[in-house]
Write an enzyme that holds these catalytic residues in place. Structure first.
Site, PDB file in Angstrom:
ATOM      1  N   SER A 148      -6.509  -7.760   4.034  1.00 19.17           N
ATOM      2  CA  SER A 148      -7.401  -8.374   3.138  1.00 19.17           C
ATOM      3  C   SER A 148      -6.413  -9.678   2.442  1.00 19.17           C
ATOM      4  O   SER A 148      -5.275  -9.589   2.445  1.00 19.17           O
ATOM      5  CB  SER A 148      -7.713  -7.553   1.698  1.00 19.17           C
ATOM      6  N   TYR A 161      -4.780  -1.255  -4.307  1.00 17.98           N
ATOM      7  CA  TYR A 161      -5.548  -1.772  -2.956  1.00 17.98           C
ATOM      8  C   TYR A 161      -4.709  -2.878  -2.087  1.00 17.98           C
ATOM      9  O   TYR A 161      -4.440  -2.475  -1.046  1.00 17.98           O
ATOM     10  CB  TYR A 161      -6.791  -2.313  -3.175  1.00 17.98           C
TER      11      TYR A 161
END
Length: 261
Positions: A148, A161
């Site tokens: 990500s 995350y």
């Protein structure tokens, strides 16, 4: 002859969103694709049917991630599915796409339970899926981990995350160094804002579109097809000299001011 003809692939979290886009693209390139999913039988069946309707080959594999024995369950089912369709359990491409993000994420609000689940699904599962898949892979094997852009960009609510995705980048570098002698490459693809059925509610409003455009070099929200194209390249022969990389597939998110003054 398509670029992945005769090859086999496993995509985790392959029934929806970016994962589905990856499955459809790899199948279109000629691969036999194992579509892993956690619980949505209908979405998985629809993904397989869509691939087959387009002339591709795929089968679904249901297994929950983040629980004891998850990697064994996935790889065991994939091996059985491959043997049934090809006569062997050889796996050419592993795409670790499945992840969860259902957490507050901030240092002042995260809970141990949510934190542990994030790491169980987003880090532990890919680690052991690679471990269990490597005996099925040979020279020319490809491992693609989906990371990500939040490892590069500090966003509110994304701390825990982002930590899991930073771990994936570290996993990529170390495994690439270990398996390179076997002719296997390992890379990470890091998406940015990407519209899926799960993100549409906050990426579709005009103000969100404008915000994304203002903060990206390529002024639009990404699509699963954008990410799938990068993964397909890394899964193919032309990427044979690329390993241990993090490919930023964010459309140039948060590069800095576009103009001064």
């Amino acid at each position: 002859m398509t670029s992945l003809s005769g090859r086999t692939a496993l995509v985790t979290g392959g029934s929806r969103g970016i994962g589905r886009g990856i499955c459809e693209r790899l199948a279109a390139e000629g691969a036999l694709v194992a579509v892993h999913y956690g619980s949505d039988d209908g979405a998985a069946a629809d993904t397989v049917a869509t691939i087959e309707a387009a002339g591709g080959r795929a089968f679904a594999v249901r297994a929950e991630l983040g629980v004891a024995g998850d990697a064994d369950a996935v790889i065991g089912a994939v091996g059985a599915g491959l043997r049934e369709r090809t006569g062997h359990a050889h796996l050419d491409v592993l795409v670790n796409n499945a992840a969860v993000g259902d957490s507050d994420g901030d240092i002042d609000s995260e809970t141990p339970q949510a934190f542990d689940r994030l790491f169980a699904v987003n880090v532990r599962a890919p680690f052991f899926l690679i471990q269990k898949a490597l005996p099925l892979m040979g020279a020319g094997g490809r491992i693609v981990n989906i990371g990500s852009g939040v490892t590069r960009i500090a966003l509110p609510g994304e701390l825990a995350y982002a930590m899991t995705k930073a771990a994936i980048e570290t996993l990529t570098r170390n495994v690439a160094n270990q398996v390179g002698s076997r002719g296997i490459t390992v890379n990470t693809v890091a998406p940015g804002p990407t519209r899926t059925d799960r993100t549409a509610h906050f990426l579709d409003p005009p103000e969100a579109q404008a915000m994304v455009a203002a903060n990206q070099a390529l002024e639009r929200v990404g699509t699963p097809a954008d990410i799938a194209g990068v993964v397909a390249f890394l899964a193919g022969a032309d990427s044979a000299w690329l390993t241990a990389n993090v490919i930023d597939a964010t459309g140039g998110s948060y590069l800095g001011p576009k103009r001064l003054g």
